[in-house]
Design an enzyme around this catalytic site. Structure first.
Site, mmCIF file in Angstrom:
data_model
loop_
_atom_site.group_PDB
_atom_site.id
_atom_site.type_symbol
_atom_site.label_atom_id
_atom_site.label_comp_id
_atom_site.label_asym_id
_atom_site.label_seq_id
_atom_site.Cartn_x
_atom_site.Cartn_y
_atom_site.Cartn_z
ATOM 1 C CB SER A 181 -3.238 -2.706 6.128
ATOM 2 O OG SER A 181 -4.260 -1.892 6.354
ATOM 3 C CG ASP A 191 -4.603 -6.030 12.365
ATOM 4 O OD1 ASP A 191 -5.124 -7.039 12.827
ATOM 5 O OD2 ASP A 191 -4.886 -4.987 12.620
ATOM 6 C CG HIS A 242 -3.712 -1.656 11.486
ATOM 7 N ND1 HIS A 242 -4.249 -2.667 11.152
ATOM 8 C CD2 HIS A 242 -3.561 -0.928 10.387
ATOM 9 C CE1 HIS A 242 -4.396 -2.867 9.673
ATOM 10 N NE2 HIS A 242 -3.979 -1.725 9.201
#
Length: 349
Positions: free
Chosen positions: A121, A146, A318
């Site tokens: 992220s 991700d 996530h």
């Protein structure tokens, strides 16, 4: 079913060999970054996502070091975890990238070992910015987990609503760990038990503005019957119990270590232009996603042209590396072996 799950926190030392403060000196004084280590092989330098800490890589670490020869350095980024810097509010991509370069220099001097940057992220974006600025001269490869520019930019509008929907405080570490699993933020209890410790901190004062007095949000726990109630002084025992509970609420509330809502001005800088920056890095690249729907146009074209390797790991939230640490370790290990950056161990195929 029916068994009580254990939400108690677990120490970092079950997963890493050592931890250290890395002191970085520059013109304006000293900053202290915080790292967790394992030894041997090329270095996998791990950068966590916004609000998380280096401990989010704990279970992944034990999975990868059983598959290939590698060293792990998991870094608490500025404003996160245990790191202490003079300006924890400056979370610009440029400043955090420089932090990564400074830590590598402080750890290894002029002769750093081969290093692969792996980021989740926000950490994935910082890994790319670090690579593009050539702040890690011995860079072997790059892995983003991700994070895709198109999806990230779309999600920024709803980010504040998501942050507002989280509990502001927890009455204990167990309560925070339980919330993270039951809310689906981390879908793997083993990882949540070690990594949530890096996301929350004890409130300093009961009535401090960040910890509203006596507001305890989070999981509603099942009430347990007090079996040892004193027959004669039942009332006084209950009264004392209430007083103890109030004391606990005052003293031991936990809150988030970093107020992510206040970092909004940096979000655009983390993600804008990220896809083309990632594609422009000359090193071998790996993209791990929780779903193929996350690909944007630039990355779709780049993938068709074979500019990077991609793997989709379904049934993950996530926090892919926490939810499916074995699958992520397998993907990263296979990538490193395929490029002859390291050797398999323990019969890993």
């Amino acid at each position: 079913p029916g068994r009580k799950r254990d939400f108690s926190p677990v120490l970092w030392s079950q997963y890493f060999e050592s931890m250290e403060d890395v002191v970085v000196e520059n013109d304006t004084g000293k900053d202290i970054s915080f790292c967790y280590h394992t030894e041997l092989g090329p270095v996998l330098l791990l950068l966590h996502g916004g609000g998380h800490s280096a401990l989010s890589w704990a279970v992944f670490t034990s999975a990868i070091i059983n598959r290939i020869q590698c060293r792990i350095v998991a870094l608490d980024l500025r404003g996160h975890g245990e790191t202490k810097v003079r300006n924890p509010e400056d979370l610009s991509a440029e400043t955090m990238s420089k932090d990564v370069g400074n830590v590598v220099e402080a750890l290894y001097g002029d002769l750093p070992p081969p290093i692969m940057l792996i980021g989740h992220s926000m950490g994935g974006a910082i890994a790319v910015h670090t690579a593009v600025a050539n702040l890690v001269p011995s860079l072997l490869g790059l892995c983003m987990i991700d994070v895709v520019e198109g999806t990230a930019m779309d999600a920024l509008n709803s980010m504040q609503n998501f942050l507002r929907s989280r509990p502001k405080t927890f009455k204990s570490l167990e309560n925070a760990i339980e919330w993270s699993v039951k809310s689906g933020q981390i879908r793997n209890l083993e990882s949540a038990r070690v990594s949530m410790v890096g996301q929350v901190k004890q409130c300093e004062g009961a009535a401090s503005p960040e910890c509203p007095k006596a507001i305890v949000e989070g999981i509603i726990e099942e009430e347990e019957e007090d079996e040892d109630e004193d027959e004669e002084g039942g009332g006084s025992v209950n009264k004392r119990k209430k007083e103890d509970d109030t004391e606990t609420k005052k003293e031991h509330l936990y809150t988030w270590r970093i107020e992510l809502a206040k970092t909004e001005k940096y979000w655009d800088g983390w993600f804008r232009g990220l896809s083309n920056l990632f594609l422009s890095c000359p090193t071998p690249k790996l993209l791990l996603l929780a779903g193929v729907d996350r690909l944007d146009k630039d990355l779709t074209i780049g993938q068709m042209q074979g500019k990077f390797q991609m793997q989709v790991l379904p049934q993950c939230g996530h926090a892919v590396h926490e939810d499916a640490p074995d699958k992520v370790a397998e993907a990263v290990a296979t990538f490193l072996i395929r490029h002859r950056f390291t050797e398999p161990i323990g019969g890993f195929q």
